[in-house]
Design a protein around this motif. Structure first.
Motif, mmCIF file in Angstrom:
data_model
loop_
_atom_site.group_PDB
_atom_site.id
_atom_site.type_symbol
_atom_site.label_atom_id
_atom_site.label_comp_id
_atom_site.label_asym_id
_atom_site.label_seq_id
_atom_site.Cartn_x
_atom_site.Cartn_y
_atom_site.Cartn_z
ATOM 1 N N VAL A 117 1.367 4.204 15.232
ATOM 2 C CA VAL A 117 2.305 3.383 14.803
ATOM 3 C C VAL A 117 1.652 2.118 14.359
ATOM 4 O O VAL A 117 0.857 1.405 14.921
ATOM 5 N N ILE A 118 2.106 1.696 12.896
ATOM 6 C CA ILE A 118 1.432 0.560 12.310
ATOM 7 C C ILE A 118 1.892 -0.844 13.190
ATOM 8 O O ILE A 118 3.153 -0.903 13.539
ATOM 9 N N GLY A 119 0.855 -1.795 13.396
ATOM 10 C CA GLY A 119 1.418 -2.951 14.107
ATOM 11 C C GLY A 119 1.360 -4.117 12.842
ATOM 12 O O GLY A 119 2.035 -5.401 13.266
ATOM 13 N N ARG A 120 0.692 -4.034 11.844
ATOM 14 C CA ARG A 120 0.732 -5.229 10.880
ATOM 15 C C ARG A 120 0.673 -4.636 9.402
ATOM 16 O O ARG A 120 0.239 -3.673 9.084
ATOM 17 N N GLU A 121 1.426 -5.570 8.764
ATOM 18 C CA GLU A 121 1.618 -5.059 7.074
ATOM 19 C C GLU A 121 0.251 -5.051 6.566
ATOM 20 O O GLU A 121 -0.754 -5.841 6.792
ATOM 21 N N GLY A 122 0.031 -3.958 5.758
ATOM 22 C CA GLY A 122 -1.244 -4.190 4.865
ATOM 23 C C GLY A 122 -0.859 -3.200 3.351
ATOM 24 O O GLY A 122 -0.015 -2.486 3.600
ATOM 25 N N ARG A 123 -1.775 -3.540 2.655
ATOM 26 C CA ARG A 123 -1.776 -2.749 1.302
ATOM 27 C C ARG A 123 -3.159 -2.418 0.835
ATOM 28 O O ARG A 123 -4.183 -3.319 1.033
ATOM 29 N N ASP A 124 -3.451 -1.392 0.285
ATOM 30 C CA ASP A 124 -4.680 -0.829 -0.268
ATOM 31 C C ASP A 124 -5.803 -1.314 0.687
ATOM 32 O O ASP A 124 -6.968 -1.657 0.399
ATOM 33 N N LEU A 125 -5.744 -0.708 1.875
ATOM 34 C CA LEU A 125 -6.595 -1.008 2.865
ATOM 35 C C LEU A 125 -7.787 0.000 3.056
ATOM 36 O O LEU A 125 -7.602 1.147 2.387
ATOM 37 N N SER A 126 -8.964 -0.221 3.305
ATOM 38 C CA SER A 126 -10.013 0.480 3.587
ATOM 39 C C SER A 126 -9.972 0.981 5.065
ATOM 40 O O SER A 126 -9.001 0.568 5.932
ATOM 41 N N PRO A 127 -10.641 2.062 5.292
ATOM 42 C CA PRO A 127 -10.731 2.830 6.592
ATOM 43 C C PRO A 127 -10.862 1.602 7.879
ATOM 44 O O PRO A 127 -10.232 1.595 8.954
ATOM 45 N N GLY A 128 -12.067 0.831 7.512
ATOM 46 C CA GLY A 128 -12.391 -0.249 8.445
ATOM 47 C C GLY A 128 -11.267 -1.097 8.569
ATOM 48 O O GLY A 128 -11.067 -1.753 9.847
ATOM 49 N N GLN A 129 -10.581 -1.526 7.661
ATOM 50 C CA GLN A 129 -9.653 -2.597 7.875
ATOM 51 C C GLN A 129 -8.233 -2.058 8.619
ATOM 52 O O GLN A 129 -7.822 -2.412 9.331
ATOM 53 N N HIS A 146 -5.089 -2.506 12.012
ATOM 54 C CA HIS A 146 -3.479 -2.427 11.660
ATOM 55 C C HIS A 146 -2.763 -1.433 12.490
ATOM 56 O O HIS A 146 -1.448 -1.074 12.351
ATOM 57 N N ILE A 147 -3.458 -0.635 13.172
ATOM 58 C CA ILE A 147 -2.969 0.397 14.150
ATOM 59 C C ILE A 147 -2.574 -0.138 15.522
ATOM 60 O O ILE A 147 -3.329 -0.653 16.134
ATOM 61 N N PHE A 148 -1.215 -0.089 15.915
ATOM 62 C CA PHE A 148 -0.721 -0.840 17.254
ATOM 63 C C PHE A 148 -1.127 -0.066 18.177
ATOM 64 O O PHE A 148 -1.448 -0.338 19.345
ATOM 65 N N GLY A 149 -0.615 1.384 18.221
ATOM 66 C CA GLY A 149 -0.694 2.394 19.202
ATOM 67 C C GLY A 149 -0.400 3.584 18.836
ATOM 68 O O GLY A 149 -0.329 4.022 17.523
ATOM 69 N N TYR A 150 -0.363 4.583 19.793
ATOM 70 C CA TYR A 150 -0.124 5.885 19.590
ATOM 71 C C TYR A 150 0.904 6.576 20.510
ATOM 72 O O TYR A 150 1.162 6.147 21.465
ATOM 73 N N THR A 151 1.585 7.714 20.116
ATOM 74 C CA THR A 151 2.601 8.462 20.771
ATOM 75 C C THR A 151 2.667 9.754 20.428
ATOM 76 O O THR A 151 2.208 10.248 19.390
ATOM 77 N N ILE A 152 3.382 10.440 21.147
ATOM 78 C CA ILE A 152 3.556 12.006 20.861
ATOM 79 C C ILE A 152 4.816 12.127 19.763
ATOM 80 O O ILE A 152 5.541 11.403 19.952
ATOM 81 N N TYR A 196 -5.083 5.888 3.203
ATOM 82 C CA TYR A 196 -4.527 6.687 2.270
ATOM 83 C C TYR A 196 -2.937 6.342 2.133
ATOM 84 O O TYR A 196 -2.563 5.912 0.829
ATOM 85 N N ALA A 197 -2.249 6.186 3.210
ATOM 86 C CA ALA A 197 -0.800 5.602 3.062
ATOM 87 C C ALA A 197 -0.752 4.397 2.436
ATOM 88 O O ALA A 197 0.333 4.257 1.875
ATOM 89 N N SER A 198 -1.557 3.496 2.679
ATOM 90 C CA SER A 198 -1.400 2.087 2.192
ATOM 91 C C SER A 198 -1.869 2.128 0.577
ATOM 92 O O SER A 198 -1.483 0.813 0.046
ATOM 93 N N ARG A 199 -2.364 3.212 0.069
ATOM 94 C CA ARG A 199 -2.808 3.336 -1.129
ATOM 95 C C ARG A 199 -1.818 2.882 -2.146
ATOM 96 O O ARG A 199 -0.897 3.611 -2.466
#
Length: 311
Positions: A129-141, A145-151, A232-235
């Motif tokens: 689940v995304i926590g921060r807006e982003g665009r054209d991110l690198s994997p390191g960045q 931007h990942i807030f957390g995880y769920t099933i 990739y999603a932010s590309r």
């Protein structure tokens, strides 16, 4: 931290899960606001989890469902289209489709059979689940931007899906009726101890139907880690707080269709009303949904052959 959205005494609430209880945030707080701001409100008196109905943790602005497990692709492709192997294009980039953000259901909600389907299946996934807006991110960045995880359980009407995908556009009503999200949202820091030397989250995944285990895998068998999925999603576009990115279905029985493709027969059989699917992800939790009868489809005529006249 584990954050849940739930219904208690006819009110929609959210809060922090603490053992067998939930510590509620002030009335009117939405978990999406907590994700967006990163600010955790004060909590009230504990409420027993046994006395609440767990809802999907968030109402996502968008849902992207990837397909990152090679073993799953191989089995399901054979089951749905009869083709063998994995398409070469799969290795080029982490492919996804947009799923229905309005079809989210809770950890223990009933799942109606999709109208017109006789071949219902589950899909065991984990979602970031995304926590921060982003665009054209690198994997390191992207990691920040990942807030957390769920099933994430992508319920699939395989007969509808197989027919629809002959058009060449992708899944439609075969993937449109229900997606389980839950039981809660686990913040990213909670899962860092599970990260392996290659950067993947090594979480054990298990799937059961009516108490019988049918699937077992590791999340670290993904072809790409979540940071690369987010990048990739932010590309060329934006990812927004609350966006959900599914891992895609795990291998080794993460869904029935994979087993059907490997075995050449529908064994185990498609899900039917009364069947209960239980999915467990190490470090996250368990969801368990029971299939119930669905609505009868409203009939529509086939396409009319038109004369192709021009003005």
């Amino acid at each position: 931290m584990r954050l849940a959205t739930y219904r208690h005494r006819n009110l929609r609430r959210c809060g922090i899960v603490d053992g067998d209880s939930v510590l509620p945030f002030p009335e009117g707080t939405e978990l999406l606001d907590v994700v967006r701001t990163g600010s955790v409100p004060a909590t009230g008196a504990a409420v027993s989890l046994a006395g609440v109905r767990l809802l999907p943790p968030i109402e996502p602005p968008s849902v992207r469902d990837f397909v990152t497990f090679e073993e799953h692709v191989e089995g399901v492709r054979r089951s749905v289209s009869g083709a063998a192997g994995v398409p070469g294009a799969w290795y080029d980039a982490p492919t996804f489709y947009f799923a229905n953000p309005h079809a989210m259901i809770g950890a223990h909600d009933d799942v109606p059979v999709p109208p017109g389907s006789n071949v219902l299946d589950f899909e065991l996934e984990v979602a970031a689940v995304i926590g921060r807006e982003g665009r054209d991110l690198s994997p390191g960045q992207a990691r920040d931007h990942i807030f957390g995880y769920t099933i994430f359980n992508d319920w699939s009407a395989r007969d509808l899906q197989s027919r629809e995908m002959q058009v060449g556009l992708g899944p439609c009503k075969g993937k449109d009726s229900a997606t389980t999200l839950g039981p809660w949202l686990v913040t990213a820091d909670e899962l860092e101890p599970y990260r392996d030397a290659d950067g993947f989250l090594r979480l054990a995944l298990t799937a059961e139907v009516n108490g019988v285990e049918v699937g077992r895998d590791l999340l670290s068998n993904m072809g790409w880690p979540f940071e690369e999925l987010v990048a990739y999603a932010s590309r060329g576009t934006r990812v927004l707080p609350g966006d959900v990115l599914g891992s895609g279905t795990c291998g080794n029985g993460g869904c029935l269709a994979e087993l059907w493709g490997l075995r050449g027969r529908q064994d185990p059989p498609p899900l039917k009303p009364g069947d209960t699917v239980t999915l467990t992800v190490e470090g996250v939790g368990t969801v368990s949904n029971t299939v119930v009868p669905g609505a009868t489809p409203v009939p529509l005529p086939p396409a009319r052959t038109r004369p192709r006249t021009r003005p």
